[in-house]
Scaffold this motif. Structure first.
Motif, short mmCIF file in Angstrom:
data_model
loop_
_atom_site.label_atom_id
_atom_site.label_comp_id
_atom_site.label_asym_id
_atom_site.label_seq_id
_atom_site.Cartn_x
_atom_site.Cartn_y
_atom_site.Cartn_z
N VAL A 13 0.86 -1.18 0.00
CA VAL A 13 0.00 0.00 0.00
C VAL A 13 0.90 1.24 0.00
CG1 VAL A 13 -1.74 1.32 1.26
CG2 VAL A 13 -1.86 -1.18 1.23
N ASP A 15 0.78 5.49 -0.02
CA ASP A 15 -0.11 6.56 0.44
C ASP A 15 -0.07 7.78 -0.47
OD1 ASP A 15 -0.99 5.13 2.73
OD2 ASP A 15 0.87 5.68 3.75
N LYS A 16 -1.05 8.63 -0.29
CA LYS A 16 -1.18 9.88 -1.03
C LYS A 16 0.15 10.62 -1.04
CE LYS A 16 -3.91 14.10 -1.15
NZ LYS A 16 -5.07 14.81 -0.61
N GLY A 42 -6.26 1.80 -7.51
CA GLY A 42 -6.11 2.97 -6.64
C GLY A 42 -6.49 4.23 -7.38
N VAL A 109 0.75 8.88 -6.28
CA VAL A 109 -0.47 8.37 -5.67
C VAL A 109 -1.35 9.57 -5.29
CG1 VAL A 109 -1.46 7.02 -3.78
CG2 VAL A 109 0.72 6.32 -4.82
N VAL A 111 -4.69 9.19 -3.92
CA VAL A 111 -5.48 8.84 -2.74
C VAL A 111 -4.81 7.67 -2.02
CG1 VAL A 111 -7.73 8.11 -1.87
CG2 VAL A 111 -7.61 9.68 -3.81
N THR A 112 -4.81 6.53 -2.69
CA THR A 112 -4.14 5.33 -2.19
C THR A 112 -3.79 4.46 -3.38
OG1 THR A 112 -4.25 3.51 -0.57
CG2 THR A 112 -6.25 3.95 -1.86
N GLU A 114 -3.06 0.22 -4.05
CA GLU A 114 -3.05 -1.14 -3.50
C GLU A 114 -2.52 -2.07 -4.57
OE1 GLU A 114 -7.17 -1.61 -2.63
OE2 GLU A 114 -7.14 -0.12 -1.03
#
Length: 139
Positions: A13, A15-16, A42, A109, A111-112, A114
């Motif tokens: 994962v 992150d932003k 994502g 990224v 938002v997120t 995955e």
């Protein structure tokens, strides 16, 4: 970037604000794998994608600054002339529910992110192919 590993499967994962490729290369350096299949979803922004023209042996590239849904990230991990290399393609969802996509060169990224990595022990090398104009996998 964070990840969990179970056997040959890694769930990563990002992150932003993280760079997609930096996260992947960091995970590869920490885990030390030599081959992998890549799948992900994502949201991204500052996306550099391209379309390869076989007859011209070059990419048309564009940068999409606005946020897009990452509907599908698909690719692999190999070595390109001895250096670690993630070869990724992306399908992006637009606000009007249309899609766009291509070879992914860079992205942040939004938002997120995955990603599943299915690791393997293959060490595939890419070498220049003059006829095609790309570095292709040699098996």
């Amino acid at each position: 970037m964070k990840y969990q590993k179970d056997g040959n499967t890694v769930f990563l994962v990002a992150d932003k604000g993280e760079n997609l490729f930096e996260a992947l290369y960091k995970a590869q350096a920490e885990l030390g794998f030599t081959g992998a299949q890549v799948k992900g979803i994502g949201a991204l922004k500052n996306i550099e994608i391209g379309f390869f023209h076989c007859d011209e042996k070059n990419y048309d590239k564009t940068i999409i600054k606005e946020e897009k849904e990452l509907l599908s990230l698909d690719g692999n991990f190999t070595f390109n002339e001895g250096k670690p290399f993630f070869h990724l393609h992306a399908v992006l969802g637009n606000e009007d529910y249309t899609t766009s996509g291509g070879h992914l060169f860079d992205a942040t990224v939004a938002v997120t992110l995955e990603i599943y990595l299915q690791l393997n022990n293959l060490k595939v090398e890419r070498k220049p192919n003059a006829e095609i104009g790309l570095n292709l996998c040699e098996l």
